[in-house]
Design an enzyme around this catalytic site. Structure first.
Site, PDB file in Angstrom:
ATOM      1  N   GLU A 156       0.821  -1.207   0.000  1.00 59.11           N
ATOM      2  CA  GLU A 156       0.000   0.000   0.000  1.00 59.11           C
ATOM      3  C   GLU A 156       0.859   1.263   0.000  1.00 59.11           C
ATOM      4  O   GLU A 156       1.775   1.403   0.781  1.00 59.11           O
ATOM      5  CB  GLU A 156      -0.935  -0.008   1.216  1.00 59.11           C
ATOM      6  CG  GLU A 156      -1.923  -1.167   1.218  1.00 59.11           C
ATOM      7  CD  GLU A 156      -2.925  -1.113   0.063  1.00 59.11           C
ATOM      8  OE1 GLU A 156      -3.018  -0.073  -0.611  1.00 59.11           O
ATOM      9  OE2 GLU A 156      -3.610  -2.135  -0.165  1.00 59.11           O
ATOM     10  N   CYS A 189      -7.911  -1.423   7.847  1.00 60.17           N
ATOM     11  CA  CYS A 189      -6.509  -1.502   7.408  1.00 60.17           C
ATOM     12  C   CYS A 189      -5.981  -0.101   7.155  1.00 60.17           C
ATOM     13  O   CYS A 189      -4.893   0.258   7.610  1.00 60.17           O
ATOM     14  CB  CYS A 189      -6.393  -2.388   6.164  1.00 60.17           C
ATOM     15  SG  CYS A 189      -6.721  -4.122   6.565  1.00 60.17           S
ATOM     16  N   HIS A 193      -1.534  -5.695   2.008  1.00 58.29           N
ATOM     17  CA  HIS A 193      -2.771  -6.474   1.923  1.00 58.29           C
ATOM     18  C   HIS A 193      -2.456  -7.826   1.287  1.00 58.29           C
ATOM     19  O   HIS A 193      -1.811  -7.881   0.233  1.00 58.29           O
ATOM     20  CB  HIS A 193      -3.802  -5.744   1.050  1.00 58.29           C
ATOM     21  CG  HIS A 193      -4.805  -4.961   1.839  1.00 58.29           C
ATOM     22  ND1 HIS A 193      -4.992  -3.609   1.677  1.00 58.29           N
ATOM     23  CD2 HIS A 193      -5.686  -5.358   2.804  1.00 58.29           C
ATOM     24  CE1 HIS A 193      -5.947  -3.201   2.506  1.00 58.29           C
ATOM     25  NE2 HIS A 193      -6.383  -4.240   3.205  1.00 58.29           N
TER      26      HIS A 193
END
Ligand code: PCA
Length: 209
Positions: free
Chosen positions: A84, A148, A172
C-alpha cells in the site's frame, strides 16, 4: 532490526484471517528470531474495531519504538499481494460496521493530521524483489477506508508526531486457496504468503532505506 508485525483477527465473512495466520507462522519461526540473533519481533493481532485497534497501535509504537512497522490485512477480492502506497485520513464504512458495531460515515481519523500520508518503505524496490523471487506483488495506491487504512494512517501519523525514524508500511494479502472452498481459483496458498512476508522482512532488514 526491531520489527513490529501486526495482523488482524476475523471480521465479516472472514472467519479465519490469513493476515493473522501469517503473523503467527512468522512469530513461531525460530530461525528468524534466534535469542542472540539480530532481529527482535513484537507481533500483535489487532481487533477489527476502530477504537481498540487505534489505541493498541499507538501504544505499541510509543512503548517499543520499532525500526520497522509492517502491518498486514486481508483484501479478499484481490489476487496479488498489495504493497500500500497511501493512507487516507478517513474512516468511511457506513454499511460495514466493525466488530464493535462502529460504522463511521466519512470521519477524519486525526483532526489535526494531513489528508494523506505515504508509506515510508521502499515500495518499488520491495515489489521488484518480491516479483524476482516469484511472488505476485503489486503496489496499490490506497488501502481503502476501513480498518486496514485506519491503522496504517494512525501508525504513520504516530511515527511522524513522535519524530521517530521508524519505517512503516501496510501489506494487503489475498485470500489464499487453503482458506477458500475446494476448487476456488486463487493464485496463492497460505505457505506462499508466509514465504512472501518472510522475504519482505529479510529484504527490509538488509536495506536500511
Ligand atoms: N482487512 C480489512 C480489515 C481487517 C483486514 O484484515 C481491511 O482491508 O480494512
Amino acid at each position: 532490526m526491531r520489527l513490529l508485525l501486526t495482523g488482524f483477527g476475523p471480521f465479516g465473512d472472514i472467519v479465519c484471517n490469513p493476515a493473522q495466520l501469517v503473523v503467527e507462522a512468522l512469530a513461531a519461526d525460530v530461525t528468524l528470531w534466534e535469542p542472540d540473533g539480530p532481529h527482535r519481533l513484537i507481533s500483535v493481532i489487532l481487533p477489527v474495531e476502530f477504537g481498540a485497534a487505534d489505541e493498541h497501535i499507538r501504544n505499541l509504537i510509543e512503548a517499543h519504538r520499532p525500526d520497522v512497522i509492517l502491518m498486514l490485512g486481508v483484501a479478499a477480492k484481490r489476487d496479488s499481494i498489495g504493497l500500500e502506497r497511501i493512507a487516507l485520513n478517513l474512516d468511511d464504512a457506513p454499511d460495514r460496521p466493525d466488530n464493535a458495531g462502529c460504522a463511521p460515515d466519512g470521519i477524519p481519523i486525526a483532526a489535526e493530521g494531513p489528508l494523506a500520508l505515504a508509506a515510508t518503505l521502499p515500495l518499488p524496490a520491495l515489489r521488484a524483489s518480491l516479483n524476482a523471487a516469484g511472488f505476485p506483488a503489486v503496489i496499490s495506491n490506497h488501502a481503502g477506508t476501513y480498518l486496514c487504512n485506519h491503522v496504517f494512517y494512525t501508525a504513520l501519523w504516530t511515527v511522524e508526531r513522535l519524530g521517530l525514524p521508524t519505517r512503516c508500511g501496510f501489506i494487503h494479502v489475498p485470500l489464499p486457496r487453503d482458506l477458500q472452498p475446494a476448487g476456488a481459483d486463487a493464485r496463492v496458498a497460505l505457505a506462499d504468503l508466509v514465504a512472501a512476508i518472510r522475504h519482505c522482512i529479510g529484504y527490509l532488514s538488509e536495506c536500511p532505506t
